[in-house]
Design an enzyme around this catalytic site. Structure first.
Site, PDB file in Angstrom:
ATOM      1  CG  ASN A  61      -1.849   1.166   1.289  1.00  0.00           C
ATOM      2  OD1 ASN A  61      -1.941   1.949   0.351  1.00  0.00           O
ATOM      3  ND2 ASN A  61      -2.568   1.305   2.398  1.00  0.00           N
ATOM      4  CE  LYS A  63      -0.494   3.115   4.825  1.00  0.00           C
ATOM      5  NZ  LYS A  63      -0.399   3.266   6.286  1.00  0.00           N
ATOM      6  CG  HIS A 145      -5.884   1.412   5.554  1.00  0.00           C
ATOM      7  ND1 HIS A 145      -5.460   2.376   6.439  1.00  0.00           N
ATOM      8  CD2 HIS A 145      -4.805   0.611   5.320  1.00  0.00           C
ATOM      9  CE1 HIS A 145      -4.179   2.182   6.717  1.00  0.00           C
ATOM     10  NE2 HIS A 145      -3.766   1.117   6.049  1.00  0.00           N
ATOM     11  CD  GLU A 147      -3.326   5.316   6.941  1.00  0.00           C
ATOM     12  OE1 GLU A 147      -2.273   5.018   7.530  1.00  0.00           O
ATOM     13  OE2 GLU A 147      -3.459   5.247   5.700  1.00  0.00           O
ATOM     14  CD  GLU A 215      -3.220  -2.743   7.364  1.00  0.00           C
ATOM     15  OE1 GLU A 215      -2.065  -2.665   6.946  1.00  0.00           O
ATOM     16  OE2 GLU A 215      -4.112  -1.948   7.039  1.00  0.00           O
ATOM     17  N   GLY A 221       2.350   2.504  10.945  1.00  0.00           N
ATOM     18  CA  GLY A 221       3.168   3.694  10.825  1.00  0.00           C
ATOM     19  C   GLY A 221       3.809   4.166  12.117  1.00  0.00           C
ATOM     20  CB  SER A 261       5.353  -1.505  11.882  1.00  0.00           C
ATOM     21  OG  SER A 261       4.826  -0.223  12.178  1.00  0.00           O
TER      22      SER A 261
END
Length: 305
Positions: A61, A63, A145, A147, A215, A221, A261
Site C-alpha cells: 500500500n 498510500k 483501512h 485511515e 491491521e 506507521g 509496520s
C-alpha cells in the site's frame, strides 16, 4: 422523481461520520508512549487455530506517497526483483499513478486501488468508481483501512456496502480490520474485529475474491508491530469467526494477512505463524528490494509447515 433520486443518493452517504477526525499526530504519540501491548484472549480463554489453505499474499500500500520519478524508480526495482512463484503480489499506487504503473510494471504483480466509491459513478466529486478502476485494468481495491475509518470517518456498514459493490463489478477486495490501542488495552480486540467482520459478512455473499487484512491501528506507521503470537491469536480468532458465522469452507480458503509496520527484518518470523497468510505492507513497500524480501518470506511459511 427528484425527491426519490435525492433519497437514493443520500442513502449512499450513510456511514460517513461528520464528527471531527482525531489528530493523527496525537494518536501516534499515544501509541509510541505505550511500552506494553497486552495479549488478548477469547472469552473462553482459547483460540481455535485452523490454518488456511489459500496462496500466500503480499500487498504493498503506497498510500499518498510518490512522484513521477520515484514511482518510475520503484517500478524499475520491482521489475528486476526475483520473487518466489507461489505468492500473489499486489501493489496499490496513488490514483494518479495507477495507469502509469499498470503499463510499466511486470504482469507478475497485479494492481490495486486504495479506495473506491460505494456505488456507480456520477456526481461524486473526488471519488473513483469500481467501473473506472476495472476500465484501466485494476484488479483489486483496499477497503476499510483504518485511515479511512478513523480519519475520513467511514463506518462498518458503509465499508461493507463498498465491498459488496466492488465485488459486484468484479473488483477483488482487500478488506481491512483492526483495533485501536485503547481497545486492545481494554480487552476489546475481538469485539472490534468481529463487529467489522460482521459488517463485511452482512454485505458479502461470495468470499472467493476477498482477502482479509488484520491491521492493528496502534502498529500502523508507528514502528510498533504485533508480536507473532499476538498476530496469530487474532488471525486464528478471525478464521474461527468465519467458520462459525459464514462457513468452514470460507474460513479455510480465505486468506488473512497481517499489516502494521511489517518490514524485511520481522516478516519471516511473522510468516511462520500458521494463520498468517501474508502481509499488507505500508512504508516498506516503497523500497523495491525490501518489498521483495517480504514477498519471499513465503519460504519461512514453507519451513514452518
Amino acid at each position: 422523481m427528484a425527491a426519490a433520486a435525492s433519497s437514493s443518493l443520500a442513502s449512499q452517504f450513510l456511514g460517513l461520520r461528520r464528527e471531527a477526525a482525531p489528530s493523527t499526530a496525537l494518536f501516534v504519540q499515544s501509541a509510541q508512549s505505550k511500552l506494553r501491548l497486552p495479549s488478548t484472549r477469547c472469552p473462553n480463554g482459547r483460540v481455535v487455530a485452523m490454518a488456511g489453505t489459500g496462496k500466500f499474499f503480499v500487498g504493498g500500500n503506497w498510500k499518498c506517497n510518490g512522484t513521477t520519478d520515484s514511482v518510475s524508480r520503484l517500478v524499475a526495482d520491482l521489475n528486476v526483483a526475483k520473487l518466489e512463484n507461489d505468492v500473489d503480489v499486489v501493489v496499490a499506487p496513488p490514483y494518479i499513478y495507477l495507469d502509469k504503473v499498470r503499463q510499466s510494471l511486470t504482469n507478475r504483480i497485479e494492481i490495486s486501488a486504495q479506495n473506491s466509491w460505494v456505488g456507480k459513478g456520477g456526481a461524486f466529486t473526488g471519488e473513483i468508481s469500481a467501473e473506472q478502476l476495472i476500465d484501466i485494468g485494476c484488479k483489486w481495491v483496499i477497503l476499510g483501512h483504518s485511515e479511512r475509518r478513523h480519519i475520513i470517518g467511514e463506518d462498518n456498514q458503509f465499508i461493507g456496502k463498498k465491498a459488496a459493490y466492488a465485488l459486484s463489478q468484479n473488483l477483488k477486495v482487500i478488506a481491512c480490520i483492526g483495533e485501536k490501542l485503547e481497545e486492545r488495552e481494554t480487552g476489546k480486540t475481538f469485539d472490534v474485529c468481529f463487529q467489522q467482520m460482521k459488517a463485511f459478512a452482512d454485505s458479502i455473499s461470495d468470499w472467493t475474491n476477498v482477502v482479509i487484512a488484520y491491521e492493528p491501528v496502534w502498529a500502523i506507521g508507528t514502528g510498533k508491530v504485533a508480536t507473532p503470537q499476538q498476530a496469530q491469536e487474532v488471525h486464528a480468532a478471525v478464521r474461527d469467526w468465519l467458520k462459525n458465522n459464514v462457513s468452514a469452507e470460507v474460513a479455510s480458503s480465505t486468506r488473512i494477512i497481517y499489516g502494521g509496520s511489517v518490514n524485511g527484518s520481522n516478516c519471516s518470523e511473522l510468516a511462520e505463524e500458521e494463520d498468517i497468510d501474508g502481509f499488507l505492507v505500508g512504508g516498506a513497500s516503497l523500497k523495491g528490494p525490501e518489498f521483495a524480501t517480504i514477498v519471499n518470506s513465503v519460504t519461512s511459511k514453507k519451513v514452518a509447515a
